[in-house]
Design a protein around this motif. Structure first.
Motif, PDB file in Angstrom:
ATOM      1  N   GLY A 110       0.794  -1.223   0.000  1.00 43.69           N
ATOM      2  CA  GLY A 110       0.000   0.000   0.000  1.00 43.69           C
ATOM      3  C   GLY A 110       0.822   1.268   0.000  1.00 43.69           C
ATOM      4  O   GLY A 110       0.260   2.369  -0.055  1.00 43.69           O
ATOM      5  N   PHE A 111       2.152   1.132   0.054  1.00 39.92           N
ATOM      6  CA  PHE A 111       3.020   2.300   0.149  1.00 39.92           C
ATOM      7  C   PHE A 111       3.925   2.398  -1.070  1.00 39.92           C
ATOM      8  O   PHE A 111       4.305   1.382  -1.658  1.00 39.92           O
ATOM      9  N   SER A 112       4.275   3.625  -1.413  1.00 33.62           N
ATOM     10  CA  SER A 112       5.306   3.818  -2.429  1.00 33.62           C
ATOM     11  C   SER A 112       6.648   3.372  -1.854  1.00 33.62           C
ATOM     12  O   SER A 112       6.787   3.167  -0.637  1.00 33.62           O
ATOM     13  N   ARG A 113       7.646   3.284  -2.709  1.00 33.40           N
ATOM     14  CA  ARG A 113       8.966   2.837  -2.251  1.00 33.40           C
ATOM     15  C   ARG A 113       9.533   3.784  -1.190  1.00 33.40           C
ATOM     16  O   ARG A 113      10.057   3.340  -0.171  1.00 33.40           O
ATOM     17  N   ILE A 114       9.420   5.082  -1.425  1.00 31.35           N
ATOM     18  CA  ILE A 114       9.998   6.036  -0.473  1.00 31.35           C
ATOM     19  C   ILE A 114       9.241   6.020   0.853  1.00 31.35           C
ATOM     20  O   ILE A 114       9.834   6.139   1.927  1.00 31.35           O
ATOM     21  N   MET A 169      15.102  -4.600   4.543  1.00 27.01           N
ATOM     22  CA  MET A 169      15.239  -3.443   3.667  1.00 27.01           C
ATOM     23  C   MET A 169      16.145  -3.740   2.478  1.00 27.01           C
ATOM     24  O   MET A 169      15.888  -3.273   1.359  1.00 27.01           O
ATOM     25  N   LEU A 170      17.199  -4.515   2.717  1.00 24.42           N
ATOM     26  CA  LEU A 170      18.079  -4.906   1.617  1.00 24.42           C
ATOM     27  C   LEU A 170      17.330  -5.769   0.604  1.00 24.42           C
ATOM     28  O   LEU A 170      17.456  -5.580  -0.614  1.00 24.42           O
ATOM     29  N   GLU A 171      16.541  -6.719   1.096  1.00 25.34           N
ATOM     30  CA  GLU A 171      15.784  -7.604   0.207  1.00 25.34           C
ATOM     31  C   GLU A 171      14.753  -6.837  -0.608  1.00 25.34           C
ATOM     32  O   GLU A 171      14.502  -7.168  -1.777  1.00 25.34           O
ATOM     33  N   LEU A 172      14.150  -5.808  -0.013  1.00 19.93           N
ATOM     34  CA  LEU A 172      13.126  -5.024  -0.696  1.00 19.93           C
ATOM     35  C   LEU A 172      13.718  -3.898  -1.547  1.00 19.93           C
ATOM     36  O   LEU A 172      12.969  -3.178  -2.227  1.00 19.93           O
ATOM     37  N   GLY A 173      15.039  -3.738  -1.497  1.00 19.46           N
ATOM     38  CA  GLY A 173      15.681  -2.681  -2.273  1.00 19.46           C
ATOM     39  C   GLY A 173      15.380  -1.291  -1.765  1.00 19.46           C
ATOM     40  O   GLY A 173      15.308  -0.330  -2.545  1.00 19.46           O
ATOM     41  N   LEU A 174      15.229  -1.146  -0.446  1.00 19.39           N
ATOM     42  CA  LEU A 174      14.832   0.131   0.135  1.00 19.39           C
ATOM     43  C   LEU A 174      16.012   0.977   0.612  1.00 19.39           C
ATOM     44  O   LEU A 174      15.816   2.122   1.017  1.00 19.39           O
ATOM     45  N   LEU A 175      17.213   0.428   0.583  1.00 16.13           N
ATOM     46  CA  LEU A 175      18.355   1.155   1.136  1.00 16.13           C
ATOM     47  C   LEU A 175      19.126   1.952   0.089  1.00 16.13           C
ATOM     48  O   LEU A 175      19.748   2.962   0.410  1.00 16.13           O
ATOM     49  N   ARG A 188      23.256   4.124  -4.817  1.00 18.90           N
ATOM     50  CA  ARG A 188      24.069   4.610  -3.700  1.00 18.90           C
ATOM     51  C   ARG A 188      23.408   4.230  -2.394  1.00 18.90           C
ATOM     52  O   ARG A 188      22.191   4.065  -2.312  1.00 18.90           O
ATOM     53  N   ILE A 189      24.223   4.081  -1.340  1.00 15.29           N
ATOM     54  CA  ILE A 189      23.697   3.778  -0.007  1.00 15.29           C
ATOM     55  C   ILE A 189      24.162   4.854   0.956  1.00 15.29           C
ATOM     56  O   ILE A 189      25.290   5.374   0.828  1.00 15.29           O
ATOM     57  N   SER A 190      23.314   5.211   1.895  1.00 16.27           N
ATOM     58  CA  SER A 190      23.679   6.279   2.826  1.00 16.27           C
ATOM     59  C   SER A 190      24.825   5.814   3.731  1.00 16.27           C
ATOM     60  O   SER A 190      24.883   4.648   4.129  1.00 16.27           O
ATOM     61  N   PRO A 191      25.751   6.712   4.067  1.00  9.76           N
ATOM     62  CA  PRO A 191      26.877   6.334   4.937  1.00  9.76           C
ATOM     63  C   PRO A 191      26.425   5.910   6.330  1.00  9.76           C
ATOM     64  O   PRO A 191      27.112   5.136   6.997  1.00  9.76           O
ATOM     65  N   TRP A 192      25.273   6.409   6.779  1.00  6.17           N
ATOM     66  CA  TRP A 192      24.798   6.061   8.120  1.00  6.17           C
ATOM     67  C   TRP A 192      24.259   4.636   8.154  1.00  6.17           C
ATOM     68  O   TRP A 192      24.540   3.881   9.068  1.00  6.17           O
ATOM     69  N   HIS A 193      23.483   4.261   7.132  1.00  3.53           N
ATOM     70  CA  HIS A 193      23.018   2.884   7.053  1.00  3.53           C
ATOM     71  C   HIS A 193      24.200   1.929   6.888  1.00  3.53           C
ATOM     72  O   HIS A 193      24.240   0.859   7.500  1.00  3.53           O
ATOM     73  N   PHE A 194      25.158   2.300   6.054  1.00  2.00           N
ATOM     74  CA  PHE A 194      26.326   1.457   5.821  1.00  2.00           C
ATOM     75  C   PHE A 194      27.068   1.180   7.126  1.00  2.00           C
ATOM     76  O   PHE A 194      27.384   0.031   7.461  1.00  2.00           O
TER      77      PHE A 194
END
Length: 334
Positions: free
Chosen positions: A112-116, A151-157, A162-168
């Motif tokens: 029910g939600f967009s990716r973002i 989140m990795l499996e769903l491609g949300l990161l 690019r991946i955010s330095p904080w998540h990394f």
């Protein structure tokens, strides 16, 4: 709000003989739902920033919107219910049951939600779990690990590959703490060249330091964290590097270095005007508890037990509580 947008499109495709009044009512209902969802979305984001940074204000009409949604929750679409449950779990952080309700709701209504929007809701749950983890509560380390894997499996990161330095940084930290060295090393190799912006060099040094630390290679870890401090561009990279260096000084018996760093770190936290009071207090408590630990006699069981109780106290729980408790227990049983 993707499902709501699809409903609006259907309203616009007015069928033959459909009364204008009925169509207008449905469009008005959609607009109300859309407003409620947007307000909850922005309010959840504001709550997160309030926990991290100083000077944040509440969105207008937040209390009125939340009160209305709570009163009519069962009548509202699942999208709005999910936003509300995420908001409630954030506000009542000590109730693990509310967090699980929010997590289950998001899992059931993911489409029910967009990716973002889905990414924002997952990050909201991550922030909640990370706060509980930092305070040493429950089995939140595994929860954070599972949320990041989801989140990795769903491609949300990733955003434009690019991946955010904080998540990394956080993913490597969690994987290393759980002893998932092979998985963590594979993740680093896969993503270290994708860290966004000017943070790539800092991120590489930081995550290498994390791995060295958890493999008890303290000299190599210290070199990595000092490299971060020589050229860090993000306040939280600098704060976390100092936190790790305090632990390294303790592990290696460098009490003079620990005391000097504790003093300068305390001054840095008190002078930094961008941090929220909650974040500042959490790190100051860690420094104070660690300073108490190194200043007390080796086998003073009463003072060790008193310190342990203070670290565990819900009213004064600070960052690094899990590591501190382990060090206190080592002293108690040595």
């Amino acid at each position: 709000m993707r499902c709501l947008a699809e409903q609006m499109h259907q309203f616009q495709l007015r069928g033959p003989g459909r009364p204008a009044r009925e169509l207008l009512w449905e469009v008005g209902e959609y607009e109300m739902y859309s407003f409620l969802a947007r307000m909850l979305r922005y309010h959840n984001a504001a709550l997160h920033h309030q926990r991290m940074f100083a000077g944040q204000s509440r969105p207008n009409f937040a209390d009125e919107v939340i009160g209305y949604v709570e009163k009519h929750l069962e009548e509202l679409p699942p999208v709005i219910q999910t936003y509300f449950h995420c908001h409630r779990s954030c506000c009542q952080a000590a109730d693990a049951g509310l967090f699980q309700i929010a997590r289950d709701h998001l899992c059931r209504h993911q489409t029910g939600f967009s990716r973002i929007e889905s990414s924002e809701l997952h990050v909201s749950l991550l922030n909640h779990a990370a706060r509980q983890l930092n305070q040493g509560a429950g089995n939140w380390l595994q929860v954070v690990y599972e949320l990041y894997q989801e989140m990795l499996e769903l491609g949300l990161l990733e955003e434009q590959e690019r991946i955010s330095p904080w998540h990394f940084k956080n993913i490597v930290n969690v994987g290393a703490r759980l002893g998932e060295v092979a998985w963590t090393t594979h993740f680093m190799a896969q993503w270290e060249d994708a860290v966004a912006g000017d943070y790539c060099h800092n991120a590489r040094n930081f995550v290498q330091g994390i791995l060295h630390f958890h493999q008890q290679e303290f000299e190599a870890a210290a070199m990595c964290f000092h490299a971060v401090l020589s050229d860090y561009k993000d306040v939280f990279y600098g704060i976390d590097a100092r936190g790790y260096l305090l632990q390294i000084h303790y592990e290696t018996g460098n009490m003079r270095g620990l005391e000097a760093l504790a003093h300068s770190f305390r001054m840095y936290l008190n002078r930094n005007e961008t941090l929220s009071e909650e974040h500042r207090l959490g790190h100051l408590l860690f420094i104070n508890h660690l300073s108490r630990l190194i200043s007390m006699p080796l086998h003073d069981q009463n003072r060790l037990q008193s310190l342990r109780s203070d670290v565990l106290s819900k009213a004064t729980r600070g960052m690094g509580s899990r590591w501190l408790l382990a060090k206190i227990d080592e002293r108690r049983h040595s």
